[in-house]
Design a protein around this motif. Structure first.
Motif, PDB file in Angstrom:
ATOM      1  N   ASP A 239       0.856  -1.179   0.000  1.00 21.10           N
ATOM      2  CA  ASP A 239       0.000   0.000   0.000  1.00 21.10           C
ATOM      3  C   ASP A 239       0.901   1.241   0.000  1.00 21.10           C
ATOM      4  O   ASP A 239       1.809   1.362   0.824  1.00 21.10           O
ATOM      5  CB  ASP A 239      -0.896  -0.006   1.237  1.00 21.10           C
ATOM      6  CG  ASP A 239      -1.886   1.144   1.254  1.00 21.10           C
ATOM      7  OD1 ASP A 239      -1.429   2.297   1.392  1.00 21.10           O
ATOM      8  OD2 ASP A 239      -3.099   0.893   1.156  1.00 21.10           O
TER       9      ASP A 239
ATOM     10  N   TYR B 125      -7.992  -0.238  -5.567  1.00 22.63           N
ATOM     11  CA  TYR B 125      -6.735   0.474  -5.831  1.00 22.63           C
ATOM     12  C   TYR B 125      -6.643   0.834  -7.308  1.00 22.63           C
ATOM     13  O   TYR B 125      -7.230   0.164  -8.173  1.00 22.63           O
ATOM     14  CB  TYR B 125      -5.527  -0.380  -5.425  1.00 22.63           C
ATOM     15  CG  TYR B 125      -5.335  -0.484  -3.933  1.00 22.63           C
ATOM     16  CD1 TYR B 125      -4.354   0.255  -3.283  1.00 22.63           C
ATOM     17  CD2 TYR B 125      -6.159  -1.307  -3.164  1.00 22.63           C
ATOM     18  CE1 TYR B 125      -4.185   0.172  -1.905  1.00 22.63           C
ATOM     19  CE2 TYR B 125      -6.012  -1.396  -1.787  1.00 22.63           C
ATOM     20  CZ  TYR B 125      -5.021  -0.651  -1.168  1.00 22.63           C
ATOM     21  OH  TYR B 125      -4.864  -0.733   0.187  1.00 22.63           O
TER      22      TYR B 125
ATOM     23  N   LYS C  63      -1.789   2.822  -5.141  1.00 22.82           N
ATOM     24  CA  LYS C  63      -2.520   3.887  -4.469  1.00 22.82           C
ATOM     25  C   LYS C  63      -3.975   3.488  -4.284  1.00 22.82           C
ATOM     26  O   LYS C  63      -4.635   3.038  -5.213  1.00 22.82           O
ATOM     27  CB  LYS C  63      -2.437   5.182  -5.289  1.00 22.82           C
ATOM     28  CG  LYS C  63      -1.038   5.761  -5.364  1.00 22.82           C
ATOM     29  CD  LYS C  63      -1.036   7.063  -6.150  1.00 22.82           C
ATOM     30  CE  LYS C  63       0.363   7.675  -6.196  1.00 22.82           C
ATOM     31  NZ  LYS C  63       0.380   8.945  -6.974  1.00 22.82           N
ATOM     32  N   ASN C  64      -4.460   3.701  -3.069  1.00 19.72           N
ATOM     33  CA  ASN C  64      -5.852   3.390  -2.746  1.00 19.72           C
ATOM     34  C   ASN C  64      -6.770   4.411  -3.395  1.00 19.72           C
ATOM     35  O   ASN C  64      -6.436   5.586  -3.512  1.00 19.72           O
ATOM     36  CB  ASN C  64      -6.028   3.410  -1.219  1.00 19.72           C
ATOM     37  CG  ASN C  64      -7.397   2.955  -0.791  1.00 19.72           C
ATOM     38  OD1 ASN C  64      -8.343   3.717  -0.841  1.00 19.72           O
ATOM     39  ND2 ASN C  64      -7.500   1.715  -0.362  1.00 19.72           N
TER      40      ASN C  64
END
Length: 689
Positions: free
Chosen positions: A31, A78, A100-101
């Protein structure tokens, strides 16, 4: 070989070597914000139609006979990432990929013509639950290596302070400006707590279960302690109607009728040989009120079984926990969990401004399906800690560890073991363990905390103290006593007793006791029913009618037929009424009124807890409860003319208690009490409301 032949051979060798060359990439997907590993990420190399998945810890390995120029990473929730490979070498190791979320909402799916396809798949999964559920197998056994780490999340300091987050200050700046230098230095070098264990489990349908802690190691402690943290944070498999996460139960999204409570959406579809894997996200439907989960299910069309699970409570305040499960098709017969992960963020627990995180990993191996196990080998102890569990060497540990210890792990053991020895953590943990039983050991004495403070309307505040000798004096006998003072009735109460342990395994004990105390008029008590934290204790506050009782008693208690605890007793007691009540007895046309009564009683009390399980650590055993009703019973015979007894009667008392897990409702508890007396008795020995 002439020169020409040698050149031809060399040409074909170089050509063959070029054709046989394999390009490999190893890495980990994380993450981008938290740097936590992302499980089951889909990875496709440029020009390929089928890819690979990262494992449950985010690690991946991909190989190709052709040079890999691009990797495409996709993951639910994501942003998709296209990553160019610029390294020209044939082997690339330790590649770190950060995704990237993105904020997504699983909306209600409205299908105009036909049913939501995700619902159709979930129905197939539900229909095949019993076939794929390892808990429905006839028997199985396995060995697991479990690791739990409590660590400080250094990056969390940036989240806690908006000014730091906005300016993106470095950790080195954080050390000086936030005054957290010592905490950051400590947490970047070592963990707060590290626990390892190796357990072996045997299971026979329907509920014969036995788990042995073969090895245990806890940073800072010499004795096995907290060994089962890693295995108790979540349900063993994701197939029961209710899924347990950190002692709380949640409705399973693949339970019967779950499509009425959960929304499902197909996020992706992957192909592995002849099998298809559907990636389906889920969350509760709007307007539903129950303890719900949210997450992602990976459904394999081979039996429509769970292959991977990612889930967490939909609503969590403070502490948050996310679980991950990975299943494999063992021996081409049965899907079985092979790894269980739990990640915990303790919202309200910090070290200075740094959040504390818990990371739990369980690796299951040596799986045997349908082994021949003897039911006689199973007893009331569901969990036992081997006597030598805390004495295993590194050769043993390295045999079971999924990965070797990191330098941070080794530093944790080295530092915390030294601190634990200096600070006597083993002794302090023993004190904490005994607090669960209400006893605090101080050298050869166990002090009884349950005697410390009580309150009722007759005595007001009752302050007291009690003690018994412990195993340091003798494992076979114990003596003790207590004293208490009521500030409202201004009276002292006291008692003393002696116990001989005849047989430890069957818990056979002989006890003699004397007491001068108060008990509730018409009150009922049962053998082995001490529950200081129960809501029943609140009833004591409303008791305002009590009798003074001088009591002498001998008793013999033991365990029988595994689930029965029996108590045989004989007592002589004198009761003094402490209010205006009088009991009238007619003699020769004269009614005599009494406020003092002599009783001689003999009888039997029992407690029956069917399939109650215990955890055994050394000489101590801790109840793990029972899924069945617990029954207490007592038969008391009053004898007249023996040891000054004045009353002839027989009394029957029973109590049943049961807690239920009810889908969509919670865990209510019910209790039923009843009693019957044959004979004439004063109110003090009847029943209060």
């Amino acid at each position: 070989m002439n020169k020409k032949t040698g050149l031809i051979f060399l040409f074909f060798f170089i050509l063959f070597a070029a054709e046989a060359q394999v390009f490999t990439i190893k890495g980990k997907v994380l993450d981008a914000k938290t740097h936590e590993p992302l499980a089951f990420v889909n990875i496709i190399a440029s020009g390929e139609t089928q890819g690979v998945s990262a494992d449950i810890d985010g690690a991946f390995f991909i190989s190709s006979p052709k040079k890999i120029s691009i990797l495409i990473f996709s993951y639910v929730g994501y942003e998709q990432l296209t990553y160019p490979i610029t390294d020209s070498s044939n082997q690339i190791n330790n590649l770190k990929i950060f995704l990237k979320n993105k904020s997504i909402e699983l909306h209600e799916v409205i299908i105009v013509a036909g049913e939501n396809p995700a619902n159709s798949i979930i129905k197939l999964v539900t229909a095949n639950r019993d076939k794929n559920n390892p808990g429905k197998m006839r028997s199985f056994s396995y060995t697991s290596y479990n690791k739990f780490v409590a660590a400080g999340f250094v990056d969390s300091a940036f989240k806690k302070d908006s000014s730091i987050r906005q300016t993106q200050k470095s950790v080195s700046q954080l050390k000086t400006e936030k005054g957290d230098k010592e905490a950051v230095d400590f947490l970047t070098k070592q963990h707060i707590l590290l626990i390892e264990s190796v357990t072996h489990r045997n299971f026979i349908q329907p509920n014969r279960n036995h788990e042995t802690v073969v090895a245990s190691r806890v940073s800072g402690f010499k004795t096995p302690a907290m060994t089962l943290i890693a295995t108790q944070l979540q349900s063993f498999s994701f197939y029961n109607d209710l899924i347990t996460i950190s002692d709380k139960s949640y409705l399973n999204p693949i339970s019967n009728g779950s499509i009425r409570n959960y929304s499902f959406l197909i996020e992706d579809t992957r192909y592995y040989g002849n099998d298809t894997v559907f990636i389906i996200s889920f969350k509760s439907r709007k307007g539903k009120n129950f303890d719900a989960l949210k997450g992602v299910l990976y459904i394999n069309t081979n039996g429509y079984a769970l292959q991977n699970v990612i889930a967490e409570p939909e609503e969590a305040q403070g502490t948050r926990i996310k679980i991950q499960q990975k299943y494999e098709f063992i021996d081409n017969k049965q899907w079985f969990p092979v790894q269980l992960n739990s990640d915990i963020t303790f919202g309200s627990v910090t070290l200075n401004s740094l959040s504390i995180m818990g990371v739990s990993r369980s690796y299951i191996k040596d799986i045997v399906l349908a082994p021949s196990l003897n039911k006689k080998e199973f007893n009331r102890f569901e969990v036992e800690v081997a006597d030598d569990a805390g004495n295993k060497n590194e050769v043993f540990w390295n045999k079971y560890r999924a990965d070797s210890l990191t330098s941070k792990d080794k530093k944790t053991y080295h530092v915390m073991d030294s601190v634990g020895e200096v600070e006597h953590w083993d002794f302090k943990l023993q004190v904490l363990n005994t607090l669960a039983t209400g006893k605090v050991p101080v050298k050869i004495i166990d002090f009884d905390l349950n005697r410390l403070l009580d309150i009722n309307r007759y005595e007001g505040f009752r302050l007291g103290s009690g003690f018994h000798t412990n195993d340091k004096v003798s494992r076979f006998f114990s003596v003790g006593g207590y004293a208490a003072y009521g500030f409202k009735d201004k009276a002292v109460k006291y008692g003393y007793d002696a116990t001989i342990t005849v047989h430890r395994i069957s818990e056979t004990k002989l006890n003699a006791a004397y007491s001068n105390d108060l008990i509730e008029s018409g009150g009922v008590s049962f053998f082995d029913d001490a529950k200081p934290l129960s809501t029943e204790a609140y009833r004591n506050y409303f008791v305002n009618t009590m009798d003074q009782v001088i009591k002498k008693e001998v008793s013999l208690s033991f365990r029988m037929l595994q689930y029965f605890k029996i108590n045989l007793f004989l007592n002589q007691q004198t009761r003094f009424v402490k209010n205006d009540y009088r009991y009238g007895v007619s003699e020769n046309d004269v009614t005599l009124l009494f406020d003092k009564f002599n009783f001689t009683e003999t009888g039997m009390g029992f407690r029956y807890a069917f399939r109650e399980k215990f955890m055994k650590i050394g000489e101590h055993q801790i109840s793990l409860g029972s899924n069945y009703p617990i029954v207490w019973g007592q038969i008391t015979k009053g004898v007249s003319g023996f040891l000054d007894g004045n009353f002839e009667y027989i009394k029957y008392d029973f109590k049943i208690e049961k807690s239920f897990n009810i889908k969509n409702l919670g865990k209510p508890s019910f209790q039923i009490l009843c009693g019957y007396i044959a004979g004439n008795l004063p109110y003090t020995s009847l029943y209060a409301g």
